[in-house]
Design a protein around this motif. Structure first.
Motif, PDB file in Angstrom:
ATOM      1  N   GLN A  15       1.254  -0.133   5.097  1.00  0.00           N
ATOM      2  CA  GLN A  15       1.427  -0.135   6.549  1.00  0.00           C
ATOM      3  C   GLN A  15       0.860   1.151   7.114  1.00  0.00           C
ATOM      4  OE1 GLN A  15       5.001  -1.758   8.301  1.00  0.00           O
ATOM      5  NE2 GLN A  15       5.195  -0.007   9.677  1.00  0.00           N
ATOM      6  N   GLY A  58      -1.556  -1.470  11.450  1.00  0.00           N
ATOM      7  CA  GLY A  58      -1.961  -2.508  10.507  1.00  0.00           C
ATOM      8  C   GLY A  58      -0.932  -2.647   9.411  1.00  0.00           C
ATOM      9  N   ARG A  59      -0.834  -3.844   8.850  1.00  0.00           N
ATOM     10  CA  ARG A  59       0.154  -4.095   7.815  1.00  0.00           C
ATOM     11  C   ARG A  59      -0.452  -5.077   6.818  1.00  0.00           C
ATOM     12  NH1 ARG A  59       5.586  -5.934  10.310  1.00  0.00           N
ATOM     13  NH2 ARG A  59       5.575  -3.727  10.902  1.00  0.00           N
ATOM     14  N   ALA A  60      -0.172  -4.867   5.546  1.00  0.00           N
ATOM     15  CA  ALA A  60      -0.747  -5.747   4.517  1.00  0.00           C
ATOM     16  C   ALA A  60       0.207  -5.867   3.338  1.00  0.00           C
ATOM     17  CB  ALA A  60      -2.087  -5.203   4.045  1.00  0.00           C
ATOM     18  N   PHE A  62      -0.114  -7.330  -0.597  1.00  0.00           N
ATOM     19  CA  PHE A  62      -1.151  -7.739  -1.526  1.00  0.00           C
ATOM     20  C   PHE A  62      -0.594  -7.832  -2.947  1.00  0.00           C
ATOM     21  CE2 PHE A  62      -1.288  -3.170  -0.900  1.00  0.00           C
ATOM     22  CZ  PHE A  62      -1.273  -2.660  -2.196  1.00  0.00           C
ATOM     23  N   ARG A  80      -4.198 -11.302  -0.462  1.00  0.00           N
ATOM     24  CA  ARG A  80      -3.861 -10.334   0.589  1.00  0.00           C
ATOM     25  C   ARG A  80      -3.351 -11.092   1.808  1.00  0.00           C
ATOM     26  NH1 ARG A  80      -5.599  -5.083   0.382  1.00  0.00           N
ATOM     27  NH2 ARG A  80      -5.243  -5.007   2.636  1.00  0.00           N
ATOM     28  N   TYR A  81      -2.357 -10.499   2.450  1.00  0.00           N
ATOM     29  CA  TYR A  81      -1.841 -11.017   3.714  1.00  0.00           C
ATOM     30  C   TYR A  81      -1.927  -9.870   4.701  1.00  0.00           C
ATOM     31  CZ  TYR A  81       1.279 -13.427   6.985  1.00  0.00           C
ATOM     32  OH  TYR A  81       1.816 -14.046   8.099  1.00  0.00           O
ATOM     33  N   ASP A  82      -2.980  -9.884   5.526  1.00  0.00           N
ATOM     34  CA  ASP A  82      -3.310  -8.763   6.409  1.00  0.00           C
ATOM     35  C   ASP A  82      -2.927  -9.060   7.852  1.00  0.00           C
ATOM     36  OD1 ASP A  82      -4.612  -6.638   4.856  1.00  0.00           O
ATOM     37  OD2 ASP A  82      -6.053  -8.192   4.355  1.00  0.00           O
ATOM     38  N   SER A  84      -3.103  -7.143  11.922  1.00  0.00           N
ATOM     39  CA  SER A  84      -3.681  -6.068  12.722  1.00  0.00           C
ATOM     40  C   SER A  84      -3.210  -6.183  14.158  1.00  0.00           C
ATOM     41  CB  SER A  84      -5.205  -6.123  12.683  1.00  0.00           C
ATOM     42  OG  SER A  84      -5.771  -5.202  13.590  1.00  0.00           O
ATOM     43  N   GLN A 133     -12.304  -6.359  11.095  1.00  0.00           N
ATOM     44  CA  GLN A 133     -11.745  -6.187  12.420  1.00  0.00           C
ATOM     45  C   GLN A 133     -12.799  -5.621  13.368  1.00  0.00           C
ATOM     46  OE1 GLN A 133      -7.901  -4.137  12.565  1.00  0.00           O
ATOM     47  NE2 GLN A 133      -7.856  -4.159  10.326  1.00  0.00           N
TER      48      GLN A 133
END
Length: 515
Positions: A15, A58-60, A62, A80-82, A84, A133
């Motif tokens: 994050q 942003g947050r991810a 993985f 990955r689960y991204d 923004s 992005q």
């Protein structure tokens, strides 16, 4: 049997948050420049304060799972689960998976007969998707700017607010799906390494401005959109040969070669198939090969005899859109390729600026560097060593539309000496400083071979240096951008065809001392 199974897994969370806040105070008409105090001014009402602030986040989530059996079969999966903050809540999070597999075929029993010349051979392949992005901070929000008008009403400057710009409410990540196949091999008693990879990348939801969708009378900047599909196909190939001749001599030479080409499969923002937008900038359209250069076919350079019986102030006998104004001997003339039906129509122009009616313009080349290559080497003989790097491009077209090249301002001596004059009517280039449009005759062949770097070194024997308490003493002589084999004019650097990057070469001498 169990020891042949190898598993590994990784799970992570990331994050990020960036907060930016800037306040600028401007003080005018200070009584003394040595007193930096807002009160020490003739008129404090002239002071201004401005602020710039934004927050990015942003947050991810993985994870990775990998497995191999007996160091022979390999499988790996990533997810990955991204998310923004640059997108709306409903389009903020996207899942990006990827998979890969490998097979060390050289370890199979049926490959036993190849051991005399094959040391290692691995076949591999992968499929995956990643996201991009936009660079702008709040691309989905219609922001408004404020300022003071440059005029007075009732003795006061009026504060104004700009109308909000256009935005797309459906922005999301640009997505790039890539699959590839390849192999890695080592041959001939570990002397030859070969690597090859072919890849195919399809980019969807391309983040680009939708300028081709709006008329020139829009009155504001076109909004950012997810529009279009690009497909890139390419390969990478490398060789490395290394050998030790004897205790005094050994060397290694490497070669790498790569190529790619990108085509537009679909671009929804350009339904009319425009070639350029309202600013004259080339835009994407269905079927376009990225790097295309649109231009005219050159007929030649006008001579005095071409004006016999004609009014030189009437340029329309040769030009309509490509050049408006008075023509003179020494100017370029272009071929009349006709309108949409391909029949000469007595004028030179860009037609409707569409793929169906481009006027007299055609695709005359492509600016994409094709077949990039590099050659590296190292030779060591006793106390001497030599490292070198060649690099180059085998195919590329360049249109240098710079005033510093053609003249008209800060031109170049190189061009001036090759330009048309009444005493030099057979010159290769038109009159110095004349108006020149993109055309095939003056496309530059951008292929080149450059000796990018060469370093010669000599290390004194230790039995000599230790007498002076020195563990190691090495002298080097290095050259950079030493020479090129190319047809690119010498006023340009072959890597940067720009007036801001002139040709530059350098030589350096150095010494390394270790006590």
């Amino acid at each position: 049997m169990a020891e042949k199974h190898n598993f590994a897994t990784v799970v992570g969370y990331n994050q990020e948050q960036t907060k930016y806040n800037q306040i600028t105070n401007t003080f005018r008409k200070l009584i003394s420049p040595d007193i930096q105090n807002p009160d020490a001014a003739e008129d404090p009402s002239l002071h201004t304060v401005s602020r710039n602030a934004y927050t990015l986040a942003g947050r991810a989530l993985f994870g990775r799972v990998s497995y191999n059996f007996a160091e022979k079969y390999f499988v790996e999966s990533n997810l990955r689960y991204d998310g923004s903050a640059k997108f709306t809540e409903k389009d903020r999070f996207v899942t990006f998976p990827s998979f890969s597999a490998g097979w060390r075929i050289s370890q199979e029993n049926f490959m036993a007969g190849t051991k005399s010349w094959l040391n290692e051979l691995k076949l591999r392949g992968s499929w995956g998707k990643l996201g991009n992005q936009p660079s702008s901070i709040y691309p989905y929000q219609a922001t408004m700017n404020t300022g003071k008008a440059p005029y007075l009403i009732n003795g006061q400057q009026i504060v104004y607010i700009d109308p909000p710009g256009l935005v797309s409410p459906y922005l999301t990540f640009e997505k790039a799906r890539t699959w590839n196949v390849g192999f890695d091999g080592t041959f001939l008693k570990n002397r030859l390494d070969v690597t090859f990879e072919y890849y195919n990348r399809k980019t969807t939801d391309i983040l680009t401005d939708g300028s081709a969708s709006f008329p020139t009378t829009l009155g504001t900047a076109a909004p950012l959109e997810n529009s279009g599909i690009l497909e890139t196909k390419g390969f990478e190939l490398s060789f490395l040969w290394k050998q030790t001749i004897n205790a005094d001599l050994r060397y290694r030479v490497g070669l790498n070669l790569s190529d790619y080409l990108t085509k537009v499969q679909h671009y929804a923002a350009n339904t009319s198939m425009m070639i350029t937008n309202s600013s004259g900038r080339e835009v994407m359209y269905d079927g376009k090969t990225i790097g295309e250069i649109w231009g005219y076919r050159t007929g030649g350079i006008l001579q005095e005899s071409d004006f016999a019986g004609r009014n030189p102030s009437n340029g329309n006998w040769i030009y309509n859109g490509a050049y408006q104004g008075t023509l003179y001997p020494g100017y370029i003339w272009y071929q009349d390729l006709g309108g949409p039906e391909g029949i000469p129509d007595g004028k030179i122009d860009a037609g409707l600026n569409t793929l169906a009616n481009p006027g007299d313009r055609v695709v005359i080349g492509n600016s994409t560097p094709r077949y990039r290559f590099g050659i590296t080497g190292n030779v060591q003989y006793k106390h001497f060593d030599l490292d070198f790097l060649f690099q180059g491009v085998l195919k590329r077209d360049i249109w240098a539309g710079l005033s510093s090249y053609w003249g008209g301002g800060a031109g170049s001596k190189w061009m001036y000496e090759r330009s048309w004059t009444p005493d030099r009517t057979d010159a290769a280039f038109p009159m110095y400083g004349s108006s020149v449009n993109v055309q095939d005759r003056y496309l530059i062949n951008g292929a080149y071979l450059r000796l990018k770097q060469a370093v010669l070194g000599y290390t004194l024997p230790q039995e000599m240096t230790k007498r002076f308490g020195v563990e190691r003493l090495r002298f080097t002589l290095a050259g950079y951008n030493i020479f090129e084999l190319t047809k690119i004019p010498t006023i340009f650097d072959v890597d940067q065809i720009s007036a801001d990057y002139p040709q530059k070469r350098s030589i350096a001498f150095g010494a390394q001392i270790v006590f």
